[in-house]
Enzyme design. Structure first.
Site, mmCIF file in Angstrom:
data_model
loop_
_atom_site.group_PDB
_atom_site.id
_atom_site.type_symbol
_atom_site.label_atom_id
_atom_site.label_comp_id
_atom_site.label_asym_id
_atom_site.label_seq_id
_atom_site.Cartn_x
_atom_site.Cartn_y
_atom_site.Cartn_z
ATOM 1 N N HIS A 1 -43.686 -63.548 -6.988
ATOM 2 C CA HIS A 1 -43.135 -64.803 -6.466
ATOM 3 C C HIS A 1 -44.192 -65.872 -6.633
ATOM 4 O O HIS A 1 -45.383 -65.604 -6.483
ATOM 5 C CB HIS A 1 -42.746 -64.647 -4.994
ATOM 6 C CG HIS A 1 -41.778 -65.690 -4.544
ATOM 7 N ND1 HIS A 1 -40.413 -65.556 -4.692
ATOM 8 C CD2 HIS A 1 -41.963 -66.909 -3.978
ATOM 9 C CE1 HIS A 1 -39.809 -66.629 -4.226
ATOM 10 N NE2 HIS A 1 -40.732 -67.474 -3.783
ATOM 11 N N ASP B 1 -32.871 -68.361 5.132
ATOM 12 C CA ASP B 1 -33.717 -69.068 4.151
ATOM 13 C C ASP B 1 -32.874 -70.019 3.309
ATOM 14 O O ASP B 1 -33.317 -71.117 2.987
ATOM 15 C CB ASP B 1 -34.476 -68.076 3.253
ATOM 16 C CG ASP B 1 -35.434 -68.805 2.312
ATOM 17 O OD1 ASP B 1 -36.264 -69.600 2.816
ATOM 18 O OD2 ASP B 1 -35.357 -68.612 1.087
ATOM 19 N N ARG C 1 -35.320 -78.222 3.990
ATOM 20 C CA ARG C 1 -36.730 -78.585 3.739
ATOM 21 C C ARG C 1 -36.850 -79.412 2.470
ATOM 22 O O ARG C 1 -37.630 -80.360 2.391
ATOM 23 C CB ARG C 1 -37.592 -77.311 3.585
ATOM 24 C CG ARG C 1 -37.918 -76.646 4.906
ATOM 25 C CD ARG C 1 -38.568 -75.289 4.665
ATOM 26 N NE ARG C 1 -39.824 -75.377 3.962
ATOM 27 C CZ ARG C 1 -40.261 -74.472 3.069
ATOM 28 N NH1 ARG C 1 -39.530 -73.401 2.784
ATOM 29 N NH2 ARG C 1 -41.419 -74.626 2.469
ATOM 30 N N SER D 1 -40.419 -68.415 4.321
ATOM 31 C CA SER D 1 -39.420 -68.518 3.261
ATOM 32 C C SER D 1 -39.674 -67.451 2.197
ATOM 33 O O SER D 1 -38.771 -66.700 1.804
ATOM 34 C CB SER D 1 -39.503 -69.928 2.657
ATOM 35 O OG SER D 1 -38.818 -69.994 1.441
ATOM 36 N N LYS E 1 -37.610 -63.397 1.947
ATOM 37 C CA LYS E 1 -36.871 -62.986 0.736
ATOM 38 C C LYS E 1 -37.458 -61.688 0.174
ATOM 39 O O LYS E 1 -36.727 -60.776 -0.213
ATOM 40 C CB LYS E 1 -36.951 -64.079 -0.350
ATOM 41 C CG LYS E 1 -36.117 -65.308 -0.047
ATOM 42 C CD LYS E 1 -35.958 -66.216 -1.252
ATOM 43 C CE LYS E 1 -37.142 -67.088 -1.569
ATOM 44 N NZ LYS E 1 -37.427 -68.160 -0.621
HETATM 45 N N1 URA Z 1 -41.062 -70.529 -2.737
HETATM 46 C C1 URA Z 1 -40.238 -70.209 -1.708
HETATM 47 O O1 URA Z 1 -39.429 -69.299 -1.825
HETATM 48 N N2 URA Z 1 -40.345 -70.899 -0.573
HETATM 49 C C2 URA Z 1 -41.222 -71.894 -0.390
HETATM 50 O O2 URA Z 1 -41.270 -72.452 0.678
HETATM 51 C C3 URA Z 1 -42.079 -72.245 -1.470
HETATM 52 C C4 URA Z 1 -41.975 -71.534 -2.648
#
Ligand code: URA
Length: 429
Positions: free
Chosen positions: A82, A161, A168, A183, A187
């Site tokens: 990620h 999320d 956001r 966030s 996930k």
């Molecule tokens: N990636 C995400 O999934 N969330 C964030 O807040 C920033 C990057």
């Protein structure tokens, strides 16, 4: 509980209890909290931060808002990458098929564009008919059959999320440690991972502008990872210029496919190998970085990674030929040229990101339509030479008015030096 009272409590710097956080998150998902109340709460968190226990409660409540995958019965290592977000970052499209063709399960949940950074899901949706909200049952079947897939948060998986992320994006509350951590990690934990590699972007096009902010975020992410028994490795990578030669929507998918065909820019390959090698070491599929990188390169040389990506596109309903056709028929091109010769010494990457939003590659408001054909080609990058009058950026897309407006934002986004400028390091640590 009364939403306004919880907002006031957070606004005034007091700590919220686990029950209060859980109640607020549940209310958000069940639409019992208004968007204006959620925005106010996010702003209060942005200004006051959260304690460790508040952040953990937020992560848990966000995971519990939906289902959690379990793939460990497949007998394979389950892992993901990620990134914290940047411009031209298309590593997910290169890395997931590479890892998957090496026997790693990669069930990626990704997001849309956040502020000036591009969104994995928006880019995938440039492939006509590509489905990003597959139901959990069908996604599990896809993962069982081909080993990888990329979907967005949905009403079934990480719904909290999904909602918080979109608010956001529109309210200036993105660069907040607890909000980024919750966030990302909600996930990743919902994916049922054994291991995670985090690409923390640092620089003028990242949410973390300095290495010290990036290191603080790394510590927080690792703490959450270890609490949820996910092996979490961190790489810090340079986001002071766009990644690859293209940024936009459909054009990034095409550039990724070119990488998988062995014809991609060096920075994309370098970062993909760096991140992927950490997963191969975690999973004991390689004994050292060199071996890991060789194995990954072999999946490009023998075509297995490309085949895997094609399988994923087909499994999710996408029509890649149609994307190629629409990208090769784009009507308009505008250029930004250099008014002097020399070396490109810097790029204002955040401004480039906002110009991409202007072109239709991201949203200023919730319902803003995207232009999947739009993007920028970076003909010259930092450390490369440019002649007077040479094209530095090529802007392309269907909507000429938007391109003109983006062009006016892009004029002062690079500097040219007469001194030799070295190519900057991509991997920072
Ligand atoms: N990636 C995400 O999934 N969330 C964030 O807040 C920033 C990057």
């Amino acid at each position: 509980m009364i939403p306004a009272k919880l907002i006031e409590k957070k606004r005034d710097g007091f700590e919220l209890s686990a029950e209060e956080i859980e109640w607020f998150v549940e209310g958000t998902v069940e639409n019992k909290i208004d968007d204006c109340q959620l925005s106010a709460m996010l702003m209060a968190i942005y200004f006051n931060g959260m304690s460790d226990s508040e952040t953990f409660s937020l992560v848990s409540s966000m995971i519990n808002s939906g289902e959690k995958f379990k793939f460990n019965n497949f007998g394979k290592y389950v892992a993901d990458k990620h990134s914290t977000g940047g411009i031209g970052d298309k590593i997910s499209f290169i890395l997931s098929p590479i890892l998957s063709s090496l026997g790693i399960i990669v069930p990626m949940i990704a997001g849309r564009g956040l502020a000036y950074t591009g969104g994995t899901i928006d880019k995938l949706e440039s492939i006509p008919n590509f489905q990003t909200s597959i139901n959990v049952k069908n996604f599990k079947i896809q993962i069982q059959n081909i080993g990888c897939g990329i979907i967005s948060q949905s009403s079934e998986i990480c719904p909290a999320d999904k909602k918080i992320y979109s608010i956001r994006d529109l309210t200036g509350t993105i660069p907040s440690m607890p909000l980024i951590c919750s966030s990302i990690m909600s996930k990743k934990i919902a994916e049922g991972l054994d291991g995670l590699i985090m690409d923390i972007k640092v620089g003028n096009g990242a949410f973390m502008k300095t290495i010290s902010e990036a290191k603080t975020l790394a510590t927080e992410l690792k703490k959450i990872g270890s609490a949820f028994e996910i092996k979490t490795d961190i790489t810090f990578s340079n986001m002071s210029q766009p990644l690859g030669r293209y940024a936009g929507l459909g054009c990034e998918i095409i550039e990724s496919i070119n990488c998988l065909k062995g014809d991609g820019p060096n920075d994309l390959i370098e970062l993909s190998l760096e991140l992927g090698s950490k997963i191969l070491l975690q999973s004991k599929k390689a004994n050292n970085e060199n071996e890991a990188k060789k194995k990954m390169l072999k999946t490009i040389d023998d075509g297995s990674a490309l085949k895997k990506f094609e399988e994923m596109i087909i499994a999710q309903g996408g029509n890649f030929e149609q994307l190629q056709m629409s990208q090769s028929n784009i009507k308009n091109e505008l250029y930004i040229c250099s008014d002097r010769g020399g070396y490109i010494s810097s790029m204002d990457t955040e401004k480039i990101g906002w110009a991409l939003v202007e072109m239709g590659c991201g949203r200023r408001r919730d319902k803003d339509p995207l232009d999947f054909t739009a993007g920028i080609r970076f003909n010259v990058k930092v450390g490369e030479t440019v002649k007077k009058g040479e094209k530095v950026y090529t802007l392309f897309g269907e909507n000429i008015k938007k391109l003109e407006s983006a062009k006016s934002m892009l004029h002062k986004t690079f500097k040219v030096s007469s001194e030799t400028i070295l190519k900057p390091k991509l991997i920072l640590s």
